[in-house]
Design an enzyme around this catalytic site. Sequence first.
Site, mmCIF file in Angstrom:
data_model
loop_
_atom_site.group_PDB
_atom_site.id
_atom_site.type_symbol
_atom_site.label_atom_id
_atom_site.label_comp_id
_atom_site.label_asym_id
_atom_site.label_seq_id
_atom_site.Cartn_x
_atom_site.Cartn_y
_atom_site.Cartn_z
ATOM 1 N N LYS A 70 0.914 -1.342 -0.312
ATOM 2 C CA LYS A 70 -0.079 -0.121 0.003
ATOM 3 C C LYS A 70 0.987 1.405 -0.031
ATOM 4 O O LYS A 70 0.520 2.247 -0.458
ATOM 5 C CB LYS A 70 -0.808 -0.026 1.421
ATOM 6 C CG LYS A 70 -2.053 -0.866 1.305
ATOM 7 C CD LYS A 70 -2.885 -0.683 2.784
ATOM 8 C CE LYS A 70 -3.706 -2.002 2.755
ATOM 9 N NZ LYS A 70 -5.039 -2.044 2.326
ATOM 10 N N HIS A 115 -14.312 -2.650 8.530
ATOM 11 C CA HIS A 115 -13.453 -2.704 7.264
ATOM 12 C C HIS A 115 -13.674 -3.644 6.334
ATOM 13 O O HIS A 115 -13.020 -3.705 5.225
ATOM 14 C CB HIS A 115 -12.060 -2.196 7.538
ATOM 15 C CG HIS A 115 -11.808 -1.214 8.339
ATOM 16 N ND1 HIS A 115 -12.312 0.111 8.238
ATOM 17 C CD2 HIS A 115 -11.276 -1.134 9.673
ATOM 18 C CE1 HIS A 115 -12.100 0.943 9.348
ATOM 19 N NE2 HIS A 115 -11.082 0.170 10.059
ATOM 20 N N GLU A 138 -2.316 7.204 8.231
ATOM 21 C CA GLU A 138 -2.780 8.150 7.192
ATOM 22 C C GLU A 138 -3.972 8.834 8.055
ATOM 23 O O GLU A 138 -4.462 8.256 9.130
ATOM 24 C CB GLU A 138 -3.603 7.643 6.089
ATOM 25 C CG GLU A 138 -4.377 6.478 5.873
ATOM 26 C CD GLU A 138 -4.586 6.015 4.776
ATOM 27 O OE1 GLU A 138 -3.789 5.941 3.759
ATOM 28 O OE2 GLU A 138 -5.774 5.655 4.373
ATOM 29 N N ARG A 152 -6.680 -7.657 -9.334
ATOM 30 C CA ARG A 152 -7.498 -8.768 -9.681
ATOM 31 C C ARG A 152 -8.923 -8.598 -9.668
ATOM 32 O O ARG A 152 -9.455 -7.458 -9.674
ATOM 33 C CB ARG A 152 -7.227 -9.577 -8.335
ATOM 34 C CG ARG A 152 -7.844 -9.100 -7.236
ATOM 35 C CD ARG A 152 -7.833 -9.664 -5.878
ATOM 36 N NE ARG A 152 -7.828 -9.059 -4.758
ATOM 37 C CZ ARG A 152 -8.719 -8.506 -4.192
ATOM 38 N NH1 ARG A 152 -9.854 -8.555 -4.837
ATOM 39 N NH2 ARG A 152 -8.749 -7.665 -3.024
HETATM 40 P P1 ADP Z 1 -7.951 -3.327 2.887
HETATM 41 O O1 ADP Z 1 -7.076 -3.773 1.897
HETATM 42 O O2 ADP Z 1 -7.411 -4.238 4.233
HETATM 43 O O3 ADP Z 1 -9.373 -3.852 2.778
HETATM 44 P P2 ADP Z 1 -8.229 -0.540 2.649
HETATM 45 O O4 ADP Z 1 -7.085 0.317 2.562
HETATM 46 O O5 ADP Z 1 -9.019 -1.046 1.088
HETATM 47 O O6 ADP Z 1 -7.875 -1.853 3.439
HETATM 48 O O7 ADP Z 1 -9.534 -0.013 3.507
HETATM 49 C C1 ADP Z 1 -10.244 -0.690 3.912
HETATM 50 C C2 ADP Z 1 -11.639 0.196 4.397
HETATM 51 O O8 ADP Z 1 -11.355 1.149 5.569
HETATM 52 C C3 ADP Z 1 -12.107 1.525 3.329
HETATM 53 O O9 ADP Z 1 -13.042 0.914 2.734
HETATM 54 C C4 ADP Z 1 -12.656 2.311 4.437
HETATM 55 O O10 ADP Z 1 -13.916 1.974 4.967
HETATM 56 C C5 ADP Z 1 -11.803 2.550 5.601
HETATM 57 N N1 ADP Z 1 -10.674 3.238 5.561
HETATM 58 C C6 ADP Z 1 -9.483 3.123 4.906
HETATM 59 N N2 ADP Z 1 -8.573 4.343 4.782
HETATM 60 C C7 ADP Z 1 -9.360 4.966 5.470
HETATM 61 C C8 ADP Z 1 -9.178 6.516 6.035
HETATM 62 N N3 ADP Z 1 -7.812 7.030 5.773
HETATM 63 N N4 ADP Z 1 -9.990 7.116 6.614
HETATM 64 C C9 ADP Z 1 -11.493 6.626 6.792
HETATM 65 N N5 ADP Z 1 -11.523 5.198 6.542
HETATM 66 C C10 ADP Z 1 -10.564 4.520 5.825
#
Ligand code: ADP
Length: 663
Positions: free
Chosen positions: A116, A235, A200, A292
């Site tokens: 990431k 999440h 973040e 994917r």
């Molecule tokens: P993963 O790969 O583990 O699924 P992601 O980076 O795709 O993780 O994030 C999953 C979820 O977490 C997002 O859909 C969102 O709901 C929440 N999320 C991620 N980053 C943030 C952020 N900076 N602020 C608020 N919610 C976040």
Amino acid sequence: MIKKILIANRGEIACRVIKTAKMMGISTVAVYSEADANALHVKQADEAVCIGPASSKDSYLRGDLILQKAKELNVDAIHPGYGFLSENAKFAEACALQGIIFIGPTIEAIKAMGSKSAAKQIMQKAGVPLVPGYHGDDQNPDLIKKSANEMGYPVLLKATAGGGGKGMRQVWSEAEFNDALAAAKREAMSSFSDDKMLVEKYLTEPRHVEIQVFCDNHENGVYLFERDCSIQRRHQKVIEEAPAPNMSDELRTHMGEAALKAAFAINYSGAGTVEFLLDTDGSFYFMEMNTRLQVEHPVTEMITGEDLVEWQIRVANNEKLPKTQSELKMHGHSFEARIYAEDPNNDFLPATGVLRLLKTPITNAKVRVDTGVEQGDEVSIYYDPMIAKLVVWGETREKALARLETCLQHYAIGGVTTNIDYLRRIAGSAPFKQAQLTTDFIERHNDTISTATNVDVDTYLPAIALGYLLSEQKGSEDDLRNTAWNTHDNYRSNLIHEDSIELLVNDKLHTIITSMTSPNTWVLDTISKQHIVSGSLTNDTLSFTVNGLKTKLPIMFNNAEISLFTPQGMLTAQIKAADLGEIGDDDHANSVVAPMNGTVVALLVKAGDKVVKGEQLIIVEAMKMEHSIKAPYDGTIAECFFNTGDLVSGGVPLIDITANDTE
Ligand code: ADP
């Protein structure tokens, strides 16, 4: 030319890929673990080959072995599905070395998006907007904490190798930071063998909107619009939809173009998803790119009419994309609800067991059920507990949602606890109907959606009693070919035979007096009312008439229990309360117990410690997630039965706590 595909996956996605391959005239090879020998994907493929024991690391993650089988069976291409080896650059590389097509993007693209933090650096250069944060290589905890402090709380810690919400922690203040970092690192290490973190800014009311992109090897790229995946729990996506409600065409184009910019930045090829957070003011930020096919790809297929697996195979065949951007159109609205074996009333712990009853809604062009299991299959501890994806389409969001609700009512699963009722409560809630979508939807509306629906017992009790009477009759017919009906002279002599049944429902005992008045017809007397009931039992379905109203519902018999799958949810009755005594033993009445089979990853207390209610005592890892077990009351630790590293079985006492005197 791809003529034969091996699917390096299991469950619903393996079945999904087989379906399209068949439609394209391509032969298929399934791989399976010993636990999956009779699984649906094995039955559906033209050939199937065993690749090892149940545990994923010894089977579905054995890239070397899978590749060896692919060679032996003269396979042209491997489709990795999602999860397992789908984003494993080494596996894609090994496929290339063996001259087998990996149905996915280039090795470089997988590598670029695999971390990431590295992905963010690339996107920053390409001018794709990012959430403010630190995603550097220096992992000094003080440095990470310093950037969190500078950004201001709340912040979000993420495992750079992460996925599926694992290794992720919200931190609301500096005081929580160190514990949260340690826990996120532990979870990341056990899930991905890599505990590198990024931090973040945590947006408090964002939506998760992701763009489906597709590129070919001829420099063409398109976006197939967006999906809103804001309905998440911890999440993890629960219900997804396409298109995203209240999205202007302008914003859609803007996000679509940003997603394509991201894809072109890494010379992308094949199916990809660019995930964004969409803030309340319309600004959006790149989160990550999944290289994917996504779990939720069917909602895009429903609104575009395209088959994304077919597109993947055609691109892998070096063909041009089947459509240009201007040829792609959206039509109507689609939802996907993920049906999981889990217990919403017990912290969503994954559930296991045999699917003793499995009835899906009727599928057609507007209703699709993607699944990898059949009635009688077992949901085991080894794999993801997703049972199926229910996907619906409607001309408008309102119509699609109404269809989703009806289909959830007609989905009956017995033998394994599922989240179906929970999904129904979300789908039926006012804020969901009004599309108040933010990623904290579930937390925010927890009171509305976590209250278990009460099935109207008075309405369905007569049907359960009838089910019992019919099953008893059937049982004695089967056993003796000599039913009570045949041997009793009572009816013939007009002396009605009376009996009584005791049914325990939701801790309340109901006594029902039954009298048979003609074959398969009874008069039932409950305290409040008299009912005339009749009906029949066939293939797990009870067809019944109560006071003249005819209905058909799925029914399941399990020893002394009967479950009826009503439109309001499942209603279970235990027959004769007297048999049900002696639940548990009292020796460990003061213990906290393991929520399920797992491993102790941290023991935070010792005998003699004083603890307060809510304090963390022990952390058990199960299904790659950490479950923190907290003190149920103030007290003193009397004994700890396990140490870090010990395996524990679900339900065993972990720690004894003596409660403080309440005086
Ligand atoms: P993963 O790969 O583990 O699924 P992601 O980076 O795709 O993780 O994030 C999953 C979820 O977490 C997002 O859909 C969102 O709901 C929440 N999320 C991620 N980053 C943030 C952020 N900076 N602020 C608020 N919610 C976040």
